[in-house]
Every structure is written in structure tokens, then in C-alpha cells.
Scaffold this motif. Structure first.
Motif, short mmCIF file in Angstrom:
data_model
loop_
_atom_site.label_atom_id
_atom_site.label_comp_id
_atom_site.label_asym_id
_atom_site.label_seq_id
_atom_site.Cartn_x
_atom_site.Cartn_y
_atom_site.Cartn_z
N GLN A 1 6.08 7.47 12.87
CA GLN A 1 6.74 6.99 11.66
C GLN A 1 6.60 5.48 11.52
OE1 GLN A 1 10.75 8.33 12.80
NE2 GLN A 1 11.38 6.16 12.91
N ARG A 2 6.56 5.03 10.27
CA ARG A 2 6.43 3.60 9.98
C ARG A 2 7.64 2.82 10.46
NH1 ARG A 2 8.13 0.26 5.70
NH2 ARG A 2 9.13 2.08 4.72
N ASP A 3 7.42 1.68 11.11
CA ASP A 3 8.48 0.72 11.35
C ASP A 3 8.85 0.12 10.00
OD1 ASP A 3 9.76 -1.86 11.77
OD2 ASP A 3 9.16 -1.73 13.86
N THR A 4 10.11 0.21 9.61
CA THR A 4 10.52 -0.18 8.26
C THR A 4 10.37 -1.67 7.99
OG1 THR A 4 12.81 -0.32 9.02
CG2 THR A 4 12.09 1.76 8.01
N GLY A 5 10.05 -2.46 9.02
CA GLY A 5 9.83 -3.87 8.82
C GLY A 5 8.44 -4.20 8.30
N TYR A 6 7.59 -3.18 8.19
CA TYR A 6 6.20 -3.41 7.77
C TYR A 6 5.84 -2.47 6.61
CZ TYR A 6 5.85 -5.80 12.26
OH TYR A 6 6.05 -6.65 13.32
N SER A 7 5.13 -3.00 5.63
CA SER A 7 4.60 -2.20 4.53
C SER A 7 3.09 -2.12 4.70
CB SER A 7 4.98 -2.83 3.18
OG SER A 7 4.55 -2.02 2.12
N VAL A 8 2.60 -1.06 5.30
CA VAL A 8 1.20 -0.92 5.68
C VAL A 8 0.38 -0.44 4.48
CG1 VAL A 8 -0.42 0.34 7.15
CG2 VAL A 8 1.73 -0.52 8.10
N TYR B 1 0.33 10.12 5.59
CA TYR B 1 1.32 10.42 4.56
C TYR B 1 1.76 9.11 3.91
CZ TYR B 1 1.78 15.17 6.46
OH TYR B 1 1.54 16.47 6.87
N LEU B 2 1.66 9.05 2.59
CA LEU B 2 2.03 7.85 1.85
C LEU B 2 3.49 7.93 1.40
CD1 LEU B 2 -1.25 7.46 -0.24
CD2 LEU B 2 -0.79 6.82 2.14
N ASP B 3 3.97 6.90 0.73
CA ASP B 3 5.40 6.80 0.46
C ASP B 3 5.85 7.66 -0.72
OD1 ASP B 3 3.87 4.76 -0.99
OD2 ASP B 3 5.79 4.08 -1.78
N HIS B 4 4.93 8.17 -1.53
CA HIS B 4 5.31 9.08 -2.61
C HIS B 4 5.12 10.52 -2.12
CE1 HIS B 4 6.22 10.12 -6.75
NE2 HIS B 4 5.27 11.03 -6.68
N GLY C 1 -2.55 1.51 -6.94
CA GLY C 1 -2.73 2.89 -7.35
C GLY C 1 -4.09 3.48 -7.06
N VAL C 2 -4.98 2.73 -6.42
CA VAL C 2 -6.30 3.22 -6.05
C VAL C 2 -6.38 3.35 -4.53
CG1 VAL C 2 -8.78 2.79 -6.10
CG2 VAL C 2 -7.37 2.18 -8.07
N TYR C 3 -6.84 4.51 -4.06
CA TYR C 3 -7.03 4.76 -2.63
C TYR C 3 -8.54 4.72 -2.35
CZ TYR C 3 -2.49 6.88 -3.77
OH TYR C 3 -1.23 7.12 -4.28
N ASP C 4 -8.98 3.68 -1.68
CA ASP C 4 -10.39 3.55 -1.30
C ASP C 4 -10.56 4.03 0.13
OD1 ASP C 4 -12.02 2.10 -3.48
OD2 ASP C 4 -10.22 0.84 -3.33
N VAL C 5 -11.52 4.93 0.34
CA VAL C 5 -11.77 5.46 1.68
C VAL C 5 -13.24 5.24 2.04
CG1 VAL C 5 -9.90 7.14 1.71
CG2 VAL C 5 -12.08 7.77 0.70
N PHE C 6 -13.46 4.91 3.30
CA PHE C 6 -14.80 4.65 3.82
C PHE C 6 -14.99 5.42 5.11
CE2 PHE C 6 -13.51 0.97 1.40
CZ PHE C 6 -14.64 0.56 0.73
N THR D 1 2.32 3.22 -2.60
CA THR D 1 2.08 1.80 -2.36
C THR D 1 1.91 1.47 -0.88
OG1 THR D 1 4.47 1.33 -2.24
CG2 THR D 1 3.40 1.17 -4.42
N ARG D 2 2.20 2.42 0.03
CA ARG D 2 2.13 2.11 1.46
C ARG D 2 1.96 3.41 2.25
NH1 ARG D 2 8.10 1.63 0.85
NH2 ARG D 2 8.94 3.47 1.95
N VAL D 3 1.71 3.24 3.54
CA VAL D 3 1.61 4.36 4.49
C VAL D 3 2.95 4.51 5.21
CG1 VAL D 3 0.48 5.22 6.57
CG2 VAL D 3 -0.86 3.98 4.84
N ASP D 4 3.49 5.73 5.23
CA ASP D 4 4.76 5.99 5.92
C ASP D 4 4.59 6.73 7.24
OD1 ASP D 4 6.35 4.65 4.17
OD2 ASP D 4 7.24 6.42 3.23
N TRP D 5 3.55 7.55 7.37
CA TRP D 5 3.37 8.36 8.59
C TRP D 5 1.89 8.38 8.98
CZ3 TRP D 5 7.53 10.83 11.00
CH2 TRP D 5 8.71 10.93 10.25
N LEU D 6 1.62 8.26 10.27
CA LEU D 6 0.31 8.55 10.85
C LEU D 6 0.49 9.78 11.73
CD1 LEU D 6 -0.88 4.95 11.83
CD2 LEU D 6 -1.59 6.31 9.84
#
Length: 408
Positions: free
Chosen positions: A207-214, A242-245, A301-306, A328-333
Motif C-alpha cells: 500500500q502507498r505511504d500516504t506521505g507520497y503521491s506516486v 491500482y490507481l486512486d480512482h 489523465g493520460v497513462y503512458d506505458v513503455f 492521479t496517482r498509484v495507490d497499490w503495487l
């Protein structure tokens, strides 16, 4: 007849012999979560997509017959920057031994400032990626931070040219793929009714550390081995991001098929719906089992993947625009091992991906190790035929080992 693949050694360009490839396990997550206070644990998302949330076994079999590999990023969209080795050594500003931070003029993208017989270092990445990673506000300068392994050294410009020509020839980069791409764009609303859910799956949650917006994640997938004595199955080993939405998920997948095929690909879920085609971004690694690097960027709003094939050096890129309620951010890896047993298991088979590894995360204008920006949460309940192990290594990276087989 038993079919078996064992990973061949992949060529990963380096500037020096010193790199971050050696892993020392220092923290192994415990299922009782003793590394976190009970009050800090987040509830895992309710929607957790599996294999059959994308395709049934029969649907995937039909698509494989028409499979056309995703084209690599064309030469016109690649950026190649040449540095003198002396300048490179003197101007690296990143204090981390495995990272390189450089600031250089935009003009170096077109004209290298080196002599013909000078030792050089090359950075070769998609132009879009360079644009996304540039942090310099001066339009005439570029500042980027990349892992040391993304820079390759040569004795001179001629050696560089010969090496790139040999790689292009070996990879068939100039071949034009034919075929009807639209025939593979099977979307979720075209699936037949009554498709069964995935048989078995296990996950490891960070889970994301809430002090960081990745907003950026980089990592690595290593399909390690494959063996099958006639079993019918499908197996996905995944890094689910998993993203924040709710329902917005980016999946980087190692896909083992019972026919012997192995693929690395990307799936995007938008509000719980699989929204990209099966072959939207898909690389064939059958037999060679080469390692694949991945990168995710979230920007307005754009997700770029490589994806990068570490054997050929080729890059692959796609963009997904989330026009309605973007994240807008990643919440879970999350590491996930999934198998569709297609009715049951009676013969020996075994696959392994070791490891899927999150290398770096980006938040607030700086790169951090995943151990800084994410905390261990939990394992899901054990399931037959699927196994997962998760840990932080000595560089603070998240590693997950995935095994699927008759004896698990």
C-alpha cells in the motif's frame, strides 16, 4: 511430450560492471503484518481482475492464431544522445551509485559533441519518454535521471554504429508486419455470456505511504522457466498497479500458454472495464524468455506505458487517455499469480517468473525506492496450483516471485 523452456541470458547494456542487479534480501513481508501498526493497514480494493475478466480460454486460443506482435517504437520516434565518457563521468549529479542524473543541451539530440575516436556513452530511449522525464524548465536544456543500466559505453562512434546495425538485423526491426489488427480488438462487451471466473489466484499487497503521491513506476519482469507435460491451462504472473480512482488498474503481465507460448503484455482497466485490446502492447518472448523492463507515467489523465526488450534493446510504447474521472496517482503495487485450470489439472506443468520487481517510484519531483513510498500490507489466502513470495531487497525494491504448477 514434455515441453520445456529455460531462460537464456539476456544482454543488458551497462557503462560499467557496477550495477544494481545483485539482490540482497533484507525484509521479507510477514503475513501477520508485524512490520506495520494495525491502524495503518488499508483495506485492499474489492475489484481484483483475473484472467477471465479479460478473455476465456477459447477466445485467447482464437486470438493467438492471428497474433501480430506490437511494432516497436520507430526510429523517427527514438532519441539518441551521445556523451563523451569523460564528460559523462564528470557530470553525473545523482548521489545514488545505480542512478545517473545528467543535464545537457537539447542540440545534443541531433549533433553529438564528441570526436570520432573518443570513448562514448549512449542513452537511447523513446522521445516521448525523454519528454516525460525531463525536469528542466529551460527549453534549451534537458535534465533526466535514469538507471545506470540504460547507458551503454563504446570505444568510439564506429563501434556504436556497427553494434546498433547488428541488433537491428538480428531483431528484424525493418520488417513490416501485415495483418488485420482490428481483428484482435476483442473488447469486454463482445464476450459470450456465462464466462467462468478465474480458478485460482494469489496476491501480495503493498500500500502507498500516504506521505507520497506516486505518479511514475519503473520495473522489471523476468519470465524464468516453463515446463509442460500435456496439461491444458493458462497462467498470468502480474504486477497490478491500482490507481486512486476505483477500478483503474494498469497490469504488466507475463503470460504462459499451454501451447508453449510466452508473452509480456499490458492491460488497462478503466473503472473496472478492460479497455485495451489483447495485443495493444504485447511482446513475444517464447523460448528465449528474455527479461522485460516496464515504465508507467500518469500525467493529466493520460497513462503512458513503455516496455523494453532487454535482449534486443527495442522499446514499445502506448498511451491510454482516461477522459472520464482519471486517476492521479498509484495507490497499490500488487503481485498476482493466476491460473485458469480449464476444468482441472491432471498432468505435470510448472512456470516461474522470478522476479517481477518494482525498481523506482517518482513522487513530488524526486525518485524514491519503493520501500520509501510503499508499505507491506498482506498476502491473500493460499490457493492450490499458485504461489507467490514477496520481499524488499537491499536496494529497497519490491520483488515478487511467481510459481504455478501441478505440485503447488
Amino acid at each position: 511430450m514434455e515441453e520445456e523452456h529455460v531462460k537464456a541470458m539476456a544482454m543488458v547494456p551497462m557503462v560499467s560492471a557496477e550495477s544494481s542487479s545483485g539482490m540482497t534480501v533484507v525484509t521479507t513481508p510477514q503475513q501477520d503484518n508485524d512490520s506495520l501498526n494495525a491502524g495503518t493497514l488499508q483495506k485492499v480494493p474489492a475489484f481484483q481482475p483475473g484472467i477471465n475478466d479479460k478473455l476465456s480460454y477459447n477466445e485467447e486460443q482464437q486470438l493467438l492464431k492471428k497474433y501480430v506482435p506490437t511494432p516497436s517504437v520507430p526510429e523517427s520516434e527514438m532519441a539518441q544522445v551521445i556523451f563523451s565518457k569523460t564528460w559523462f563521468t564528470q557530470n553525473d549529479k545523482d548521489p545514488q551509485s545505480d542512478m545517473v542524473q545528467l543535464t545537457f543541451p537539447v542540440t545534443w539530440l541531433n549533433t553529438p559533441d564528441v570526436s570520432d575516436n573518443e570513448a562514448i556513452v549512449m542513452l537511447r530511449v523513446p522521445k516521448k519518454m525523454l519528454e516525460l522525464d525531463d525536469t528542466n524548465s529551460d527549453s534549451g536544456m534537458i535534465t533526466v535521471s535514469y538507471p545506470e543500466t540504460m547507458f551503454e559505453g563504446f570505444s568510439n562512434l564506429n563501434e556504436k554504429d556497427v553494434t546498433l546495425q547488428e541488433r537491428q538485423k538480428a531483431s528484424g526491426i525493418n520488417l513490416q508486419h501485415s495483418g488485420n489488427q482490428s481483428a484482435l480488438n476483442l473488447q469486454k462487451n463482445q464476450k459470450p455470456a456465462g464466462t467462468k471466473s478465474i480458478d485460482k489466484q494469489v496476491r501480495a499487497w503493498y500500500q502507498r505511504d500516504t506521505g507520497y503521491s506516486v505518479t511514475k513506476v519503473t520495473g522489471h519482469m523476468d519470465p524464468t522457466s516453463y515446463s509442460n507435460s500435456g496439461e491444458t491451462f493458462r497462467n498470468y504472473d502480474e504486477r497490478e498497479i491500482y490507481l486512486d480512482h476505483s477500478g483503474d488498474i494498469i497490469e504488466f503481465i507475463t503470460d504462459f500458454t499451454d501451447s508453449g507460448g510466452v508473452y509480456a503484455w499490458v492491460a488497462v482497466y478503466d473503472e473496472g472495464t478492460w479497455s485495451t485490446a489483447w495485443n495493444w502492447l504485447k511482446i513475444d518472448v517464447t523460448g528465449t524468455l528474455q527479461e522485460i523492463d516496464y515504465r508507467l507515467y500518469i500525467t493529466n489523465g493520460v497513462y503512458d506505458v513503455f516496455l523494453q526488450d532487454t535482449s534486443s534493446g527495442l522499446w514499445y510504447q502506448k498511451s491510454y487517455s482516461d477522459t472520464d474521472n482519471p486517476s492521479t496517482r498509484v495507490d497499490w503495487l500488487v503481485g498476482s499469480t493466476e491460473v485458469d485450470t480449464v476444468g482441472g489439472i491432471s498432468n505435470y506443468f510448472r512456470t516461474e517468473t522470478n522476479a517481477i520487481r518494482d525498481d523506482s517510484t517518482y513522487a513530488g519531483g524526486s525518485w524514491y525506492s519503493p520501500q520509501t513510498t510503499f508499505d507491506w500490507n498482506s498476502y491473500s489466502s493460499d490457493e492450490q496450483y499458485v504461489y507467490i513470495n514477496a520481499w524488499f531487497d537491499g536496494s529497497g525494491r519490491i520483488n515478487t516471485q511467481h510459481i504455478t504448477g501441478q505440485n503447488y
